[in-house]
Every structure is written in C-alpha cells, then in structure tokens.
Write a protein that holds these residues in place. Structure first.
Motif, mmCIF file in Angstrom:
data_model
loop_
_atom_site.group_PDB
_atom_site.id
_atom_site.type_symbol
_atom_site.label_atom_id
_atom_site.label_comp_id
_atom_site.label_asym_id
_atom_site.label_seq_id
_atom_site.Cartn_x
_atom_site.Cartn_y
_atom_site.Cartn_z
ATOM 1 N N SER A 70 44.590 43.227 38.422
ATOM 2 C CA SER A 70 45.002 44.277 39.354
ATOM 3 C C SER A 70 44.112 44.162 40.579
ATOM 4 O O SER A 70 43.310 43.229 40.696
ATOM 5 C CB SER A 70 44.877 45.666 38.705
ATOM 6 N N LYS A 177 49.449 45.168 33.707
ATOM 7 C CA LYS A 177 48.682 43.995 34.068
ATOM 8 C C LYS A 177 49.561 43.066 34.906
ATOM 9 O O LYS A 177 50.752 42.915 34.628
ATOM 10 C CB LYS A 177 48.211 43.256 32.816
ATOM 11 N N GLY A 178 48.969 42.424 35.889
ATOM 12 C CA GLY A 178 49.734 41.554 36.758
ATOM 13 C C GLY A 178 50.390 40.399 36.032
ATOM 14 O O GLY A 178 51.456 39.913 36.440
#
Length: 353
Positions: A70, A177-178
C-alpha cells in the motif's frame, strides 16, 4: 541506552531502545515471518496494531518501495529484537515509532499465552514509563472501533487493466493488499476497485462478473456495507473473498465469526484441503475466524487448530480463503485460487426469473 518503554495490558513496563521516536498505542500482535517485512509493514490489515517481529533481525536486505502493499506503513509501531538502519530510517520518515533491543521472545510467549493485548509506547529522548502508561490508558474502547474501514480503503473507485479480456471483478476494498489486484490483472481480469462503503448502485454501475471482498483490519462486523453487498448479489453473481472477506461473506449469509486468542500471522501456516488431503503452506494475517460457516461448506482447515481456511458453495458460486493466496510475503503454493475465482465467471448461476 533506554529511550523507549512499552506499557503492556498485563501490567508490565518493558524497556527498549528507540529507533524511531513517537508516542502511540494499539493491539500488540506478532508475526513469525522472517522475510517480507516491507510487505508486512505496508499491509492494511495491521491498521491500529503494534507489530512485533519474532524473527530477531529485521531489515537485512534493505527497503524497496516496489515491494510495498500500500502507500504507507499501517501498524502504529514496530517492535523487533534488532532493526537495521534502513528500516529504522524508513519508519522514522513515516512517523511510525519503532523500538528494538528488547526480548521479543518473551513478548511472543506472553501473547501466545494471554492473547493479543493492548499496549502503549513512548520512544525518544523524552520517553518515560508514565508516558507509555498514558498511551495504554487511552486504548480503552479500541476494540469497539467501527469506522476502521475508512482509514484503509480508497475513497474513490479505481480501475486496473481497462483493456483486459478477462472477467470484470468488483474488488470491495476493505483494506486490500495491492498484490490482490495484481494477481487478478496478471490473469487479464479487469479490476474495478470500489470503496469499502460502496453502494449497491456503485457496484451495479461497473457491471461486474464477480464480487470480490478483500482482506482488511479488525472485526468483520465493522464492515456492514460490504455485508449488504454480499446479501444483495448472492445468487446473482459469483462471490469471492480473502481473509476478512471470507469472514464478511460468512456473516452476511447467516454464519458467525469470533475473535481468536492471538490470531494467525506469518508465512508458514499449514492448511489442509479436506477434498484432496493435500497440505500447503500459506501466508496469513488475521485476528478473527469463522466459527459457524452458515450455508457454506468448509473445504480447508488450519492444521494447527482446525479453524476454517476455505469456504465454498457450488450452488451459490462462492469461494473464499482465510489465508492470502497472493502471498507477498510468503509461499506461492495457492496462487491457483485466482484461476478458480475467475473460472466462476464461466459457470455463474443465473438470476431467478
């Protein structure tokens, strides 16, 4: 030199060395991960927590932003036996207190035996035990915090891979979460990431093939609007969830969740598939678990404590996982989950007439 103090809920005050100054408070938890500290520290699921690393040395391969999950550090503080200069400088620049030179083994044992506990931290030249105790005293009521989603979710919709040829996924961002979006994009899905409090109309506007509820921090019952979306679209489109997403979906469909003693946080959690009897290693970060699955079938369990790790419903086109199939950090044993999720779009249930 003692420049920091941790005041613990069990009454102890622990001395430490300050590596990044500040005062803060939060729930003291630990992770057993020995790598991936950048990913852990930027994982939104650690919001409002004080993250203790059980591995003794944190930072031995530097800090690289491309590994971040992030755009900021989410734990309120970091605790380790020893932090390198790289990590200490990063946390100081982020304004996140950090301490080391204390017995983290003792802290981990305390959390395992007594459960996750609240703590107060004071670090820096002016730190005192009294200041740490003052922070601890302000922890009261944190467990009842109900708007935590606002702190970790996007405020406006984002689109990834606009020209993708795969299914369109509405990713409900409860603190995603990315690497979840990255994993879907890698399979050519179009990802429409919507805020945690997105309305039914917001989701309908992106015309998704799949509704996907992300991970996130704290009690799943705090994410009421995400549950509303599940209730609205169940049976109309496939549903998927990771971590908090599994818990939200279970609650919305008549199941139940409960807080665990100290949770699962690390990269070596063994999970058994009840259909194949195969055991895989997984990455996990959660303090709550599904206690009653409702109409969903438990398909995977944690080998250590038998808690549900996978829920499914063929009839309703639902598939969820308590662990993080995208890893980052951790093993890649379960990346196939994303293929299974996108495959649901080809076999989606049809709305009732």
């Amino acid at each position: 030199m003692t420049e920091a103090y941790l005041a613990l809920e069990d009454g102890r005050v622990v001395e430490a060395r300050s590596r990044a100054p500040g005062r803060t408070r939060g729930e003291l938890v630990f992770t057993t991960a020995y790598t991936g500290y950048e990913e852990s520290l930027t994982d939104p699921s650690y919001e409002e927590q004080v993250l203790t690393f059980s591995y003794p040395l944190i930072g031995n391969y530097g800090v690289r932003p491309e590994r971040f999950e992030s755009d900021r550090v989410h734990p309120r503080a970091a605790v380790a036996r020893e932090l390198t200069e790289d990590v200490a400088e990063w946390l100081a620049a982020e304004g996140v207190p950090a301490v080391d030179h204390l017995d983290t083994r003792d802290l981990v044992v305390s959390v395992r035996e007594e459960g996750a506990m609240k703590c107060g931290i004071a670090a820096g030249p002016d730190a005192t035990p009294e200041a740490a105790k003052e922070e601890l005293a302000q922890c009261k009521g944190m467990s009842e915090h109900t708007d935590i989603g606002k702190q970790v979710s996007i405020s406006e919709q984002k689109t990834f891979n606009t020209d993708g040829s795969g299914p369109t996924v509405a990713l409900v961002d409860c603190g995603a979460k990315g690497s979840i979006a990255d994993s879907l994009v890698a399979r050519d899905a179009v990802v429409e990431q919507v805020p945690y409090d997105a309305s039914v109309a917001d989701v309908e506007a992106v015309d998704p093939d799949i509704l996907f509820v992300s991970n996130g921090p704290g009690d799943p019952k705090n994410f009421e609007q995400a549950a509303v979306l599940v209730e609205e679209f169940v049976g109309e489109m496939p549903l998927a969830g990771i971590c908090l997403g599994q818990q939200v979906i279970a609650n919305a469909l008549g199941g139940a969740t409960e807080k665990m003693t100290f949770g699962h946080r690390g990269v070596n959690q063994p999970v058994k598939d009840l259909r194949t009897n195969k055991v895989v290693m997984t990455t996990q970060n959660h303090g709550y678990t599904v206690s009653e699955p409702g109409p969903l079938e438990v398909t995977q369990i944690n080998v250590n404590d038998d808690t549900p790790e996978g829920l499914e419903s063929e009839e309703l086109d639902i598939i969820t996982r308590q662990y993080h199939p995208e890893a980052n950090p951790g093993p890649h044993d379960t990346l196939g989950f994303f293929d299974d999720v996108l495959g649901l779009a080809d076999e989606a249930v049809q709305p009732a007439d």
